[in-house]
Scaffold this motif. Structure first.
Motif, PDB file in Angstrom:
ATOM      1  N   GLU A 168      28.239  35.031   5.294  1.00 48.81           N
ATOM      2  CA  GLU A 168      29.126  35.614   6.300  1.00 48.81           C
ATOM      3  C   GLU A 168      29.086  34.870   7.631  1.00 48.81           C
ATOM      4  OE1 GLU A 168      25.514  38.426   5.683  1.00 48.81           O
ATOM      5  OE2 GLU A 168      26.900  37.235   4.454  1.00 48.81           O
ATOM      6  N   ASP A 169      28.135  33.934   7.791  1.00 44.58           N
ATOM      7  CA  ASP A 169      28.088  33.130   9.014  1.00 44.58           C
ATOM      8  C   ASP A 169      29.092  31.974   8.983  1.00 44.58           C
ATOM      9  OD1 ASP A 169      25.928  34.544  10.308  1.00 44.58           O
ATOM     10  OD2 ASP A 169      24.578  33.629   8.841  1.00 44.58           O
ATOM     11  N   PHE A 170      29.689  31.739   7.812  1.00 51.84           N
ATOM     12  CA  PHE A 170      30.597  30.600   7.638  1.00 51.84           C
ATOM     13  C   PHE A 170      32.033  31.080   7.442  1.00 51.84           C
ATOM     14  CE2 PHE A 170      26.480  29.009   6.455  1.00 51.84           C
ATOM     15  CZ  PHE A 170      26.468  27.676   6.817  1.00 51.84           C
ATOM     16  N   GLN A 171      32.955  30.292   7.934  1.00 54.95           N
ATOM     17  CA  GLN A 171      34.377  30.441   7.614  1.00 54.95           C
ATOM     18  C   GLN A 171      34.895  29.093   7.136  1.00 54.95           C
ATOM     19  OE1 GLN A 171      35.733  31.937  11.498  1.00 54.95           O
ATOM     20  NE2 GLN A 171      36.422  33.793  10.455  1.00 54.95           N
ATOM     21  N   VAL A 172      35.702  29.113   6.061  1.00 58.07           N
ATOM     22  CA  VAL A 172      36.282  27.886   5.520  1.00 58.07           C
ATOM     23  C   VAL A 172      37.802  28.012   5.554  1.00 58.07           C
ATOM     24  CG1 VAL A 172      36.471  26.363   3.521  1.00 58.07           C
ATOM     25  CG2 VAL A 172      34.291  27.469   4.029  1.00 58.07           C
ATOM     26  N   PHE A 173      38.441  27.002   6.133  1.00 60.83           N
ATOM     27  CA  PHE A 173      39.897  26.968   6.210  1.00 60.83           C
ATOM     28  C   PHE A 173      40.399  25.723   5.484  1.00 60.83           C
ATOM     29  CE2 PHE A 173      38.423  29.342   9.831  1.00 60.83           C
ATOM     30  CZ  PHE A 173      39.359  30.351  10.018  1.00 60.83           C
ATOM     31  N   GLU A 174      41.463  25.893   4.679  1.00 61.27           N
ATOM     32  CA  GLU A 174      42.147  24.743   4.098  1.00 61.27           C
ATOM     33  C   GLU A 174      43.552  24.692   4.667  1.00 61.27           C
ATOM     34  OE1 GLU A 174      41.825  23.564  -0.176  1.00 61.27           O
ATOM     35  OE2 GLU A 174      44.016  23.792  -0.142  1.00 61.27           O
ATOM     36  N   ASP A 175      43.873  23.593   5.316  1.00 58.87           N
ATOM     37  CA  ASP A 175      45.162  23.457   6.006  1.00 58.87           C
ATOM     38  C   ASP A 175      45.442  24.689   6.867  1.00 58.87           C
ATOM     39  OD1 ASP A 175      45.527  20.952   4.943  1.00 58.87           O
ATOM     40  OD2 ASP A 175      46.797  21.637   3.290  1.00 58.87           O
TER      41      ASP A 175
ATOM     42  N   LEU B 189      42.646  30.632   5.923  1.00 62.23           N
ATOM     43  CA  LEU B 189      41.299  31.100   5.635  1.00 62.23           C
ATOM     44  C   LEU B 189      41.094  31.236   4.128  1.00 62.23           C
ATOM     45  CD1 LEU B 189      38.588  32.138   6.796  1.00 62.23           C
ATOM     46  CD2 LEU B 189      39.588  34.445   6.739  1.00 62.23           C
ATOM     47  N   MET B 190      39.992  30.652   3.633  1.00 68.18           N
ATOM     48  CA  MET B 190      39.676  30.675   2.215  1.00 68.18           C
ATOM     49  C   MET B 190      38.641  31.760   1.904  1.00 68.18           C
ATOM     50  SD  MET B 190      41.478  28.202   0.766  1.00 68.18           S
ATOM     51  CE  MET B 190      42.778  28.793   1.874  1.00 68.18           C
ATOM     52  N   ASN B 191      38.605  32.160   0.618  1.00 64.77           N
ATOM     53  CA  ASN B 191      37.616  33.107   0.126  1.00 64.77           C
ATOM     54  C   ASN B 191      36.466  32.321  -0.492  1.00 64.77           C
ATOM     55  OD1 ASN B 191      36.333  35.474  -0.783  1.00 64.77           O
ATOM     56  ND2 ASN B 191      37.367  35.319  -2.775  1.00 64.77           N
ATOM     57  N   ILE B 192      35.296  32.331   0.165  1.00 69.92           N
ATOM     58  CA  ILE B 192      34.137  31.599  -0.346  1.00 69.92           C
ATOM     59  C   ILE B 192      33.621  32.303  -1.598  1.00 69.92           C
ATOM     60  CG2 ILE B 192      31.782  30.832   0.161  1.00 69.92           C
ATOM     61  CD1 ILE B 192      32.549  30.809   3.131  1.00 69.92           C
ATOM     62  N   THR B 193      33.587  31.572  -2.708  1.00 67.45           N
ATOM     63  CA  THR B 193      33.168  32.176  -3.982  1.00 67.45           C
ATOM     64  C   THR B 193      31.747  31.810  -4.378  1.00 67.45           C
ATOM     65  OG1 THR B 193      34.128  30.317  -5.202  1.00 67.45           O
ATOM     66  CG2 THR B 193      35.544  32.243  -4.826  1.00 67.45           C
ATOM     67  N   SER B 194      31.214  30.761  -3.785  1.00 63.92           N
ATOM     68  CA  SER B 194      29.818  30.401  -4.064  1.00 63.92           C
ATOM     69  C   SER B 194      29.182  29.864  -2.788  1.00 63.92           C
ATOM     70  CB  SER B 194      29.712  29.364  -5.186  1.00 63.92           C
ATOM     71  OG  SER B 194      30.308  28.143  -4.810  1.00 63.92           O
ATOM     72  N   PHE B 195      27.898  30.153  -2.650  1.00 58.69           N
ATOM     73  CA  PHE B 195      27.183  29.781  -1.431  1.00 58.69           C
ATOM     74  C   PHE B 195      25.735  29.510  -1.789  1.00 58.69           C
ATOM     75  CE2 PHE B 195      24.453  30.941   2.135  1.00 58.69           C
ATOM     76  CZ  PHE B 195      25.020  30.237   3.192  1.00 58.69           C
TER      77      PHE B 195
ATOM     78  N   THR C 169      21.056  21.185   3.156  1.00 55.26           N
ATOM     79  CA  THR C 169      22.507  21.227   2.991  1.00 55.26           C
ATOM     80  C   THR C 169      22.954  22.575   2.432  1.00 55.26           C
ATOM     81  OG1 THR C 169      22.724  18.831   2.685  1.00 55.26           O
ATOM     82  CG2 THR C 169      24.460  20.206   1.752  1.00 55.26           C
ATOM     83  N   TYR C 170      24.016  23.115   3.014  1.00 54.98           N
ATOM     84  CA  TYR C 170      24.686  24.311   2.490  1.00 54.98           C
ATOM     85  C   TYR C 170      25.853  23.861   1.612  1.00 54.98           C
ATOM     86  CZ  TYR C 170      22.155  26.971   6.071  1.00 54.98           C
ATOM     87  OH  TYR C 170      21.175  27.543   6.851  1.00 54.98           O
ATOM     88  N   THR C 171      25.961  24.479   0.439  1.00 53.95           N
ATOM     89  CA  THR C 171      27.069  24.187  -0.474  1.00 53.95           C
ATOM     90  C   THR C 171      27.993  25.397  -0.503  1.00 53.95           C
ATOM     91  OG1 THR C 171      25.634  22.791  -1.844  1.00 53.95           O
ATOM     92  CG2 THR C 171      27.715  23.528  -2.808  1.00 53.95           C
ATOM     93  N   LEU C 172      29.263  25.179  -0.114  1.00 54.57           N
ATOM     94  CA  LEU C 172      30.263  26.250  -0.058  1.00 54.57           C
ATOM     95  C   LEU C 172      31.358  25.938  -1.071  1.00 54.57           C
ATOM     96  CD1 LEU C 172      30.675  26.319   3.848  1.00 54.57           C
ATOM     97  CD2 LEU C 172      29.018  27.582   2.483  1.00 54.57           C
ATOM     98  N   GLY C 173      31.601  26.869  -2.001  1.00 56.91           N
ATOM     99  CA  GLY C 173      32.635  26.680  -3.000  1.00 56.91           C
ATOM    100  C   GLY C 173      33.787  27.648  -2.829  1.00 56.91           C
ATOM    101  N   TYR C 174      35.002  27.189  -3.101  1.00 52.20           N
ATOM    102  CA  TYR C 174      36.183  28.062  -3.049  1.00 52.20           C
ATOM    103  C   TYR C 174      37.267  27.461  -3.948  1.00 52.20           C
ATOM    104  CZ  TYR C 174      38.639  24.719  -0.025  1.00 52.20           C
ATOM    105  OH  TYR C 174      39.256  23.594   0.467  1.00 52.20           O
ATOM    106  N   TYR C 175      38.274  28.290  -4.277  1.00 54.91           N
ATOM    107  CA  TYR C 175      39.430  27.830  -5.043  1.00 54.91           C
ATOM    108  C   TYR C 175      40.606  27.636  -4.104  1.00 54.91           C
ATOM    109  CZ  TYR C 175      37.147  28.677  -9.507  1.00 54.91           C
ATOM    110  OH  TYR C 175      36.294  28.615 -10.585  1.00 54.91           O
TER     111      TYR C 175
ATOM    112  N   VAL D 225      40.033  20.372   5.265  1.00 53.21           N
ATOM    113  CA  VAL D 225      39.083  21.479   5.174  1.00 53.21           C
ATOM    114  C   VAL D 225      38.362  21.586   6.510  1.00 53.21           C
ATOM    115  CG1 VAL D 225      37.047  22.389   4.002  1.00 53.21           C
ATOM    116  CG2 VAL D 225      38.788  21.134   2.696  1.00 53.21           C
ATOM    117  N   ARG D 226      38.317  22.796   7.045  1.00 52.52           N
ATOM    118  CA  ARG D 226      37.626  23.040   8.309  1.00 52.52           C
ATOM    119  C   ARG D 226      36.576  24.113   8.081  1.00 52.52           C
ATOM    120  NH1 ARG D 226      39.200  26.314  12.939  1.00 52.52           N
ATOM    121  NH2 ARG D 226      41.122  26.779  11.805  1.00 52.52           N
ATOM    122  N   VAL D 227      35.327  23.827   8.455  1.00 56.74           N
ATOM    123  CA  VAL D 227      34.224  24.770   8.321  1.00 56.74           C
ATOM    124  C   VAL D 227      33.808  25.194   9.722  1.00 56.74           C
ATOM    125  CG1 VAL D 227      31.860  25.117   7.530  1.00 56.74           C
ATOM    126  CG2 VAL D 227      33.453  23.751   6.152  1.00 56.74           C
ATOM    127  N   VAL D 228      33.738  26.522   9.926  1.00 58.60           N
ATOM    128  CA  VAL D 228      33.415  27.078  11.237  1.00 58.60           C
ATOM    129  C   VAL D 228      32.131  27.894  11.141  1.00 58.60           C
ATOM    130  CG1 VAL D 228      34.183  28.545  13.143  1.00 58.60           C
ATOM    131  CG2 VAL D 228      35.860  27.168  11.859  1.00 58.60           C
TER     132      VAL D 228
END
Length: 645
Positions: free
Chosen positions: A392-399, A402-408, A608-614, A627-630
């Protein structure tokens, strides 16, 4: 001047060189009383910004014994607390580097000093060598004109010959072109990873631009600024008074005053030097070298205040940041620069991801399993490095969506991640120190990767004008150790090298689709490319950047910001880092000791943190997606290519 005085000057110079640092002088008319101070900054070098190095003495029993650690120091930059990356105390078991430019007034009044220098120069170079210092020398003489007697050389016999050529003659019409001699030394190309030192020996005042003559192109503020920008320690062996009368334009003690942390004044006419000798001896044996990476960005030539604290005691100094670290002296017919050699060029690259300059770093984006995207992120904060951050500390944006992080996951023992790590090594002659350090560190690297729960495969490729696959993919740490042990630095002094082809060879080896793909490229030179007039390369930077993106490969370049040849967009691999837009990271090979660089790489891999999404745009249209990680309030962005495999 008495001959005994001249001999003392030479002894002081030798001690200063052994110290590889300079003592602060804050007042124009003399030096600070350092013995009454607990803490003293003896030099600041920001030439490899954002890496900043400061030299500090601590006049307490613990400080003089070298028993203080990083926990005992605090570093503040413009009032903000910095994170110290290393603290070292003098140790002759570790080899240091020094570029020493000697400037000598060879007018008639300097005959005794010149004679003594001729008699003592071998003793001087022997002392430097016995102190385990990798030293280069340069000699410049000056009157109303200047002569480069010897360009940079590591050969003591050559600097001896140059000193023997000095002849005290003329110059009865003081002042002399001392500022121009300093500027010529600054333009000569100091090594970025060496201590920069200028010894300026004179008994007169200096010419300056606007003094009614045509001899000088500079003023004291100009030269003081350039010394600061070049991170150069400046030792003035000069007069405290002259018959013609000093003013702020002719008195080089004003340079020492302006340096605010990298200057030392020694009175050339002083009869008693015992106190000075004691102080310099203390600096030799009680100096801490403190390094840190600043997260701040500054305007060119802005003066930054550095404060060091140990308990209740503190000391301050100044440094500046600039775009160009080497300054060319203005043309003048009076200058003979025929002895100069090996000019180095620095080329700035904007908008590249550089290690240590940001809190959030995307170290790779893997889209080989599109539309499933894996992003690899480091967070350079205490919580981030400790793995304390949650999904929940991360946000991932594609173009910007906001994306739904499915793996962390974080690299630690509780999870198992996969990494395919290809190490590319320039094994030309200039890389011998780096190869030896890698041989010593590789087992520690593989052990830390295993302890972090990473299922890792390794490959090793070396390159000169040709490429050699030293070890194909292996999961056995002993096998990669043997491959690294087989590296030998030789030849290759006809730079550039076939670096792009080494990268392409790694990409062709076949990374696992479910692993992080990483290439670490270690070199101190530029690259061949197709069309450079040689047959050595089949590729250009834009092609290799595209292939890295398409393969979802993290690219870590440990490379130079300065080379002896000429950088351009075709041979500067930092253009690869720039083109990758987030899957690339640059580390200056000359910014720190190579062992520290290897530790930094180890930290990147194991923290390293690994963040996965579709991706919601599931058409493999070959477009580049951003891809933007906040991690509020910090962020980083990168790109991948949406293609089907």
């Amino acid at each position: 001047m008495h001959q005994k005085t001249a001999a003392r000057i030479i002894l002081i110079i030798g001690l200063c060189i052994l110290a590889c640092t300079a003592h602060i002088v804050a007042a124009s008319e003399g030096s600070n009383d350092t013995e009454s101070q607990v803490l003293g900054i003896t030099g600041i070098n920001a030439v490899n910004f954002p890496n900043v190095i400061t030299y500090v003495t601590v006049n307490t029993p613990e400080g003089r014994e070298g028993s203080l650690t990083a926990d005992d120091f605090q570093v503040f930059e413009n009032g903000d607390l910095m994170e110290i990356t290393s603290v070292q105390f003098p140790d002759t078991s570790s080899r240091t580097k020094l570029d020493l430019a000697i400037l000598f007034d060879e007018t008639g009044s300097m005959s005794e000093e010149i004679a003594d220098m001729k008699a003592r120069v071998n003793e001087l170079t022997d002392a430097i060598d016995s102190a385990n210092i990798d030293s280069r020398y340069m000699l410049i003489s000056f009157r109303d004109s200047l002569t480069v007697r010897q360009g940079w050389t590591s050969d003591p016999s050559l600097i001896k010959q140059a000193v023997d050529s000095l002849e005290a003659d003329g110059g009865d019409d003081a002042p002399e072109v001392n500022l121009d001699a300093i500027e010529t030394a600054l333009s000569s190309g100091f090594r970025p990873d060496a201590q920069h030192m200028i010894l300026d020996i004179t008994d007169s005042m200096t010419h300056y631009r606007g003094d009614g003559t045509e001899f000088s192109q500079y003023t004291i503020p100009d030269t003081a600024s350039h010394l600061l920008q070049n991170g150069t320690s400046y030792i003035l062996v000069g007069p405290s008074s002259v018959s013609g009368g000093f003013n702020v334009h002719t008195d080089k003690k004003e340079i020492v005053k302006a340096l605010g942390g990298s200057g030392l004044f020694i009175d050339i006419h002083g009869d008693e030097f015992s106190t000075i000798l004691d102080r310099i001896q203390s600096i030799i044996t009680h100096t801490y070298t403190i390094s840190y990476f600043t997260p701040r960005m500054y305007g060119e030539d802005q003066k930054i205040t550095l404060e060091i604290r140990v308990g209740a005691d503190s000391a301050t100094g100044l440094f500046t940041v600039q775009k160009d670290r080497i300054f060319s002296p203005a043309p003048s017919e009076t200058k003979d620069t025929s002895g100069m050699q090996g000019q180095q060029q620095i080329r700035d690259i904007d908008d590249i991801s550089t290690y240590g300059t940001s809190v959030v770093d995307i170290t790779g984006i893997n889209g080989v399993n599109f539309p499933y995207i894996m992003t690899y992120v480091t967070v350079n904060s205490t919580a981030g490095k400790n793995g304390a951050l949650k999904q929940e500390d991360f946000q991932v944006f594609e173009d910007n969506e906001l994306m739904n992080i499915t793996s962390f996951a974080f690299s630690d023992q509780s999870t198992t991640s996969k990494l395919d790590l290809a190490i590319l090594f320039d094994d030309t002659g200039s890389m011998s120190d780096e190869i030896n350090e890698t041989k010593e560190k590789v087992m520690g690297l593989t052990k830390s990767i295993a302890l972090a729960g990473i299922d890792c495969r390794y490959a090793l490729i070396s390159f000169k004008d040709t490429v050699t696959i030293n070890q194909e993919w292996t999961s056995d740490p002993l096998v990669i150790q043997q491959a690294v042990d087989g590296l030998h630095a030789s030849e290759g002094f006809d730079a550039p090298e076939a670096n792009l082809d080494a990268i392409e060879a790694a990409l062709e080896m076949g990374f696992r689709s479910d692993a992080q793909h990483m290439i670490i490229d270690i070199t101190d030179d530029l690259t061949h490319y197709r069309g450079d007039g040689s047959p050595f390369s089949q590729y250009i930077i834009s092609e290799t950047a595209e292939n890295l993106l398409n393969n979802g490969t993290s690219f870590v370049l440990v490379g130079p910001t300065t080379v002896s040849g000429a950088f351009n967009e075709q041979n500067d691999k930092r253009e690869l880092v720039k083109a990758l837009g987030g899957s690339g990271l640059f580390i200056d090979i000359h910014g720190e000791e190579f062992s520290t660089i290897l530790n930094n790489i180890q930290g990147i891999i194991t923290h390293t943190y690994t963040l996965g999404y579709y991706s919601p745009k599931q058409t493999a249209d070959g477009s580049k997606r951003t891809v933007r990680v906040v991690v509020p309030p910090d962020e980083d962005s990168g790109q991948y290519t949406a293609i089907a495999r």
